[in-house]
Motif scaffolding. Sequence first.
Motif, mmCIF file in Angstrom:
data_model
loop_
_atom_site.group_PDB
_atom_site.id
_atom_site.type_symbol
_atom_site.label_atom_id
_atom_site.label_comp_id
_atom_site.label_asym_id
_atom_site.label_seq_id
_atom_site.Cartn_x
_atom_site.Cartn_y
_atom_site.Cartn_z
ATOM 1 N N ASN A 71 7.703 59.192 49.403
ATOM 2 C CA ASN A 71 7.916 59.695 48.043
ATOM 3 C C ASN A 71 7.888 61.211 47.959
ATOM 4 O O ASN A 71 8.197 61.783 46.904
ATOM 5 C CB ASN A 71 6.868 59.111 47.100
ATOM 6 N N HIS B 144 14.862 54.420 37.922
ATOM 7 C CA HIS B 144 14.141 53.532 37.002
ATOM 8 C C HIS B 144 13.360 52.451 37.741
ATOM 9 O O HIS B 144 12.779 51.564 37.107
ATOM 10 C CB HIS B 144 15.129 52.870 36.044
ATOM 11 N N THR C 196 13.121 45.487 49.827
ATOM 12 C CA THR C 196 14.039 45.964 48.793
ATOM 13 C C THR C 196 15.294 45.102 48.738
ATOM 14 O O THR C 196 15.750 44.710 47.656
ATOM 15 C CB THR C 196 14.431 47.429 49.063
ATOM 16 N N ASP D 211 4.371 54.898 52.300
ATOM 17 C CA ASP D 211 5.059 54.893 51.002
ATOM 18 C C ASP D 211 4.840 56.215 50.268
ATOM 19 O O ASP D 211 5.784 56.769 49.691
ATOM 20 C CB ASP D 211 4.559 53.728 50.146
ATOM 21 N N LYS D 212 3.627 56.708 50.295
ATOM 22 C CA LYS D 212 3.324 57.988 49.664
ATOM 23 C C LYS D 212 4.080 59.123 50.340
ATOM 24 O O LYS D 212 4.627 60.014 49.670
ATOM 25 C CB LYS D 212 1.826 58.251 49.717
ATOM 26 N N SER E 139 10.579 52.189 39.183
ATOM 27 C CA SER E 139 9.136 52.032 38.975
ATOM 28 C C SER E 139 8.804 51.429 37.611
ATOM 29 O O SER E 139 7.638 51.134 37.333
ATOM 30 C CB SER E 139 8.430 53.390 39.108
ATOM 31 N N GLU E 140 9.805 51.219 36.791
ATOM 32 C CA GLU E 140 9.565 50.686 35.452
ATOM 33 C C GLU E 140 9.289 49.186 35.502
ATOM 34 O O GLU E 140 9.799 48.481 36.367
ATOM 35 C CB GLU E 140 10.786 50.969 34.557
ATOM 36 N N TRP F 69 18.024 53.826 40.743
ATOM 37 C CA TRP F 69 16.713 53.811 41.382
ATOM 38 C C TRP F 69 15.732 54.774 40.732
ATOM 39 O O TRP F 69 14.518 54.687 41.007
ATOM 40 C CB TRP F 69 16.875 54.092 42.870
#
Length: 414
Positions: free
Chosen positions: A158, A172, A243, A154-155, A174-175, A170
């Motif tokens: 990113n 947003h 997802t 995942d890191k 992580s909000e 997308w």
Amino acid sequence: MTSRERIMASVQHKQPDRVPLDLGATPSSGISAIAYNNLKKHLDMNNGHTRIYDVVQQVVYPEQEILDLFGVDVIDVGRVFNEKDSDWYDTTLADGSIAQYPKWFRPTLQPNGSYLVFDKEGTQIAKMPVGATFFDQTYFPYEDDYPDNYDNLDKDMNKILWQALVHSPWDHASEPNFYEDLRKRVLQLRQNTDKALMITCGCNLFEWGTFLRRIDNFLMDIYSDEDAVKELLEQLMVRHLATLEKVCDAVGDIVDILRFGDDLGMDTGMFMSREKYQTIFKPHHTALNEYVHKHSKMKTFLHSCGSIYPIIGDLIDAGYDILNPVQTTAYQMDPAVLKREFGKDITFWGGGCNTRTILNRATPQEVYDYTRRMIDIFMVDGGFVFNTEHNIMPDVPPSNIIAMYQAVKDADLL
């Protein structure tokens, strides 16, 4: 018909009342900022803003006035975010014209005029050279080899520009309560428009291999290290299905079409043999489609550039409802052949005008005539949504854009 009815009728291979049309509903069916500014200037439209929602490709959301002018029938649900003026700021494009970036995107201007993008850890992940009109990927986490395990996948993902600089909605994701907010906003959008609704969901597989490993390495891996490729894909599928579960739960009963992406071809042929596609990628593509169709009412849309004729039957078998951008300039992608062999089983979303040599270089009359020929081929018995072969690029003259859409308007289906 309403716009939504027109789109969905054609996707269901029924003849609509006129040619359905897309401009800007996906990051591969839109218009670049420079071309958009030139079009607005040509039309004497001095109001509004040129807002670049896909910062990698420098693609804009067409404004309502443009959507109405050309009769666009489908929109991206991402436009329900970043709707305030304070969410954007002015930037100067390569041609000196003004556009706007979302406030979270802050590329670093270099003394030589190029722009660099760094992530929070200081890694350079993207670059736009002087005079260029899009950002290039500069960091490949697995360039040297695959990791011993995928605890940090995942890191690592990113650090890829396509995810680090992802477009709305997308940006947003992580909000807190993102999916609840997405549902609320998309419900309101559906109530306020009769246009079909599109959500881009990515879920790339082959492309993620090239993003992480670098394309030359990954292409060799498909033939020399198939086990490593399959292990990576299994890890990606865990994330993609997670997802899709959230997307289908949030908007699967509201949105009409979900867009996947995976460029499988180039100008001269596929990136791999049909057999490699069938054994390595097709099972996963099938699983993605099966999940969406089982858990939502959405139709599935695949964006895949290039020469993919050998596997179109496989893509249909895998469950895709729609194929884009239908790159008729590539090897074996003759529009008449595609329509004859596959037109009853998949909707062609694109192929309406050649963006490589016609839309940007021909005369307006040549553009008009070419576009009418493509419509005559693709529109028989539905199964077609008009769109250019990928985005309208910066060098396209406004008069040619207008000629193209006039050809769409003049096409008589009655």
